[in-house]
Design an enzyme around this catalytic site. Structure first.
Site, PDB file in Angstrom:
ATOM      1  N   ILE A 120      -0.660  -3.087  -5.024  1.00  0.00           N
ATOM      2  CA  ILE A 120      -0.093  -1.982  -5.788  1.00  0.00           C
ATOM      3  C   ILE A 120       0.370  -2.542  -7.127  1.00  0.00           C
ATOM      4  O   ILE A 120       1.083  -3.552  -7.183  1.00  0.00           O
ATOM      5  CB  ILE A 120       1.088  -1.345  -5.021  1.00  0.00           C
ATOM      6  CG1 ILE A 120       0.538  -0.659  -3.759  1.00  0.00           C
ATOM      7  CG2 ILE A 120       1.837  -0.359  -5.898  1.00  0.00           C
ATOM      8  CD1 ILE A 120       1.600  -0.114  -2.834  1.00  0.00           C
ATOM      9  N   LEU A 121      -0.073  -1.909  -8.195  1.00  0.00           N
ATOM     10  CA  LEU A 121       0.227  -2.407  -9.540  1.00  0.00           C
ATOM     11  C   LEU A 121       1.504  -1.754 -10.068  1.00  0.00           C
ATOM     12  O   LEU A 121       1.815  -0.608  -9.742  1.00  0.00           O
ATOM     13  CB  LEU A 121      -0.952  -2.118 -10.464  1.00  0.00           C
ATOM     14  CG  LEU A 121      -2.236  -2.860 -10.046  1.00  0.00           C
ATOM     15  CD1 LEU A 121      -3.455  -2.268 -10.723  1.00  0.00           C
ATOM     16  CD2 LEU A 121      -2.121  -4.353 -10.343  1.00  0.00           C
TER      17      LEU A 121
ATOM     18  N   HIS B 184     -11.843   4.673  -4.952  1.00  0.00           N
ATOM     19  CA  HIS B 184     -11.032   4.937  -3.761  1.00  0.00           C
ATOM     20  C   HIS B 184     -11.892   5.665  -2.727  1.00  0.00           C
ATOM     21  O   HIS B 184     -12.612   6.613  -3.071  1.00  0.00           O
ATOM     22  CB  HIS B 184      -9.823   5.798  -4.138  1.00  0.00           C
ATOM     23  CG  HIS B 184      -8.943   6.071  -2.962  1.00  0.00           C
ATOM     24  ND1 HIS B 184      -8.078   5.128  -2.442  1.00  0.00           N
ATOM     25  CD2 HIS B 184      -8.821   7.165  -2.169  1.00  0.00           C
ATOM     26  CE1 HIS B 184      -7.461   5.641  -1.394  1.00  0.00           C
ATOM     27  NE2 HIS B 184      -7.887   6.865  -1.203  1.00  0.00           N
TER      28      HIS B 184
ATOM     29  N   GLU C  91       1.020   6.284 -10.666  1.00  0.00           N
ATOM     30  CA  GLU C  91       1.094   6.839  -9.317  1.00  0.00           C
ATOM     31  C   GLU C  91      -0.142   6.421  -8.519  1.00  0.00           C
ATOM     32  O   GLU C  91      -1.279   6.663  -8.953  1.00  0.00           O
ATOM     33  CB  GLU C  91       1.183   8.379  -9.385  1.00  0.00           C
ATOM     34  CG  GLU C  91       1.593   8.986  -8.066  1.00  0.00           C
ATOM     35  CD  GLU C  91       1.718  10.507  -8.124  1.00  0.00           C
ATOM     36  OE1 GLU C  91       1.922  11.115  -7.072  1.00  0.00           O
ATOM     37  OE2 GLU C  91       1.586  11.078  -9.233  1.00  0.00           O
ATOM     38  N   LEU C  92       0.074   5.822  -7.372  1.00  0.00           N
ATOM     39  CA  LEU C  92      -1.013   5.242  -6.575  1.00  0.00           C
ATOM     40  C   LEU C  92      -2.101   6.274  -6.247  1.00  0.00           C
ATOM     41  O   LEU C  92      -1.808   7.340  -5.704  1.00  0.00           O
ATOM     42  CB  LEU C  92      -0.441   4.685  -5.264  1.00  0.00           C
ATOM     43  CG  LEU C  92      -1.453   4.040  -4.310  1.00  0.00           C
ATOM     44  CD1 LEU C  92      -1.972   2.733  -4.882  1.00  0.00           C
ATOM     45  CD2 LEU C  92      -0.839   3.832  -2.940  1.00  0.00           C
ATOM     46  N   ASP C  93      -3.347   5.945  -6.598  1.00  0.00           N
ATOM     47  CA  ASP C  93      -4.520   6.759  -6.255  1.00  0.00           C
ATOM     48  C   ASP C  93      -4.414   8.210  -6.757  1.00  0.00           C
ATOM     49  O   ASP C  93      -4.826   9.150  -6.063  1.00  0.00           O
ATOM     50  CB  ASP C  93      -4.761   6.755  -4.727  1.00  0.00           C
ATOM     51  CG  ASP C  93      -5.051   5.357  -4.197  1.00  0.00           C
ATOM     52  OD1 ASP C  93      -5.609   4.538  -4.950  1.00  0.00           O
ATOM     53  OD2 ASP C  93      -4.715   5.079  -3.035  1.00  0.00           O
TER      54      ASP C  93
ATOM     55  N   GLN D 114     -22.311   5.634  -1.059  1.00  0.00           N
ATOM     56  CA  GLN D 114     -22.109   6.465  -2.250  1.00  0.00           C
ATOM     57  C   GLN D 114     -21.202   5.780  -3.285  1.00  0.00           C
ATOM     58  O   GLN D 114     -21.360   5.992  -4.489  1.00  0.00           O
ATOM     59  CB  GLN D 114     -21.533   7.827  -1.852  1.00  0.00           C
ATOM     60  CG  GLN D 114     -22.473   8.659  -1.009  1.00  0.00           C
ATOM     61  CD  GLN D 114     -23.840   8.787  -1.652  1.00  0.00           C
ATOM     62  OE1 GLN D 114     -23.956   9.093  -2.837  1.00  0.00           O
ATOM     63  NE2 GLN D 114     -24.891   8.526  -0.876  1.00  0.00           N
TER      64      GLN D 114
HETATM   65  C1  GRF Z   1     -13.989   0.139  -0.838  1.00  0.00           C
HETATM   66  O1  GRF Z   1     -14.093   1.082   0.184  1.00  0.00           O
HETATM   67  C2  GRF Z   1     -13.194   0.687  -1.990  1.00  0.00           C
HETATM   68  O2  GRF Z   1     -13.356   2.060  -2.181  1.00  0.00           O
HETATM   69  C3  GRF Z   1     -11.789   0.397  -1.565  1.00  0.00           C
HETATM   70  O3  GRF Z   1     -11.848  -0.843  -0.935  1.00  0.00           O
HETATM   71  C4  GRF Z   1     -13.144  -1.068  -0.423  1.00  0.00           C
HETATM   72  C5  GRF Z   1     -13.645  -2.333  -1.055  1.00  0.00           C
HETATM   73  O4  GRF Z   1     -14.904  -2.721  -0.586  1.00  0.00           O
HETATM   74  N1  GRF Z   1     -10.886   0.468  -2.679  1.00  0.00           N
HETATM   75  P1  GRF Z   1     -15.706  -3.871  -1.323  1.00  0.00           P
HETATM   76  O5  GRF Z   1     -14.789  -5.087  -1.406  1.00  0.00           O
HETATM   77  O6  GRF Z   1     -16.093  -3.376  -2.686  1.00  0.00           O
HETATM   78  O7  GRF Z   1     -16.878  -4.138  -0.444  1.00  0.00           O
END
Ligand code: GRF
Length: 203
Positions: free
Chosen positions: A84-85, A101, A135-137, A165
């Site tokens: 968390i930044l 995310h 704010e996180l995400d 995806q």
């Molecule tokens: C991914 O699902 C990303 O969305 C989340 O953490 C995971 C990281 O996977 N933030 P990787 O290290 O890129 O394989």
């Protein structure tokens, strides 16, 4: 041009590299992150800034910022960066800090998104690339990809469908940014030229 921050596996980092995007450095907060060997193998500068060596979030973020700034990047891309930044860090890089995310934000910020999606019984899930704010995400959304949730899914199957995806939309969003095509107005992101900011499931 781009600094990528990782903590682990590095599959999104791989997708960015495979897309030919100009990654100048990869920084991990963990020395054992798998993604470090990947970036080293691709000839990308790799650095470790261990959060454990810093007493506070502020001290860690200051050390991280110092490493980032050595590369003077246009963009900082979080790719599975599990820290968390601080608000100060988010403000320092406002408008040039992206994250991916594994949910359709604003649903399911935080951890264990696939388990939570299954527990909630949602029928559509996915991933989001967004600008990072304090704010996180919760920052402005650049692009989303939706996937169906199937009756016999478990978290691993659903995660794999989403991850596929992620590897599509993250390089696309980064390319838009580098091409100067992202227009942020009133916390809403538009893409100049009108490219679709939503990827829907294939039939
Ligand atoms: C991914 O699902 C990303 O969305 C989340 O953490 C995971 C990281 O996977 N933030 P990787 O290290 O890129 O394989």
């Amino acid at each position: 041009m781009i600094v990528v921050l990782i903590s682990g596996r590095g599959s999104n980092l791989r997708a960015l590299l495979d897309a030919g995007l100009p990654v100048s450095a990869v920084i991990s907060n963990r020395a054992d992150a798998e993604g470090l060997s990947l970036s080293a193998a691709r000839g990308v500068t790799t650095r470790v800034v261990e959060h454990r060596r810093h007493a506070t979030r502020e001290a860690f973020d200051a050390a991280l910022a110092a490493e980032i700034d050595r590369s003077a990047p246009r963009l900082i891309a979080l790719a599975g960066f599990m820290r968390i930044l601080t608000p100060g860090f988010a403000a320092r890089y406002a408008g040039r800090l992206l994250n991916i995310h594994p949910s359709l934000l604003p649903a399911f910020p935080g951890l264990h998104t696939h388990e939570r999606a299954l527990a909630a019984g949602v029928k559509v899930h996915g991933c989001t690339v967004h600008f990072v704010t304090a704010e996180l995400d919760h920052g402005p959304i650049v692009v989303q990809a939706a996937v169906p949730v199937l009756a016999d899914d478990d978290a691993a199957r659903l995660a794999a469908r989403v991850l596929e995806q992620e590897h599509v939309v993250y390089p696309r969003a980064v390319r838009w940014f580098l091409d100067g095509r992202l227009d942020l107005r009133n916390a809403v992101v538009h893409v100049k030229g009108g490219d679709a900011q939503l990827v829907l499931p294939r039939r």
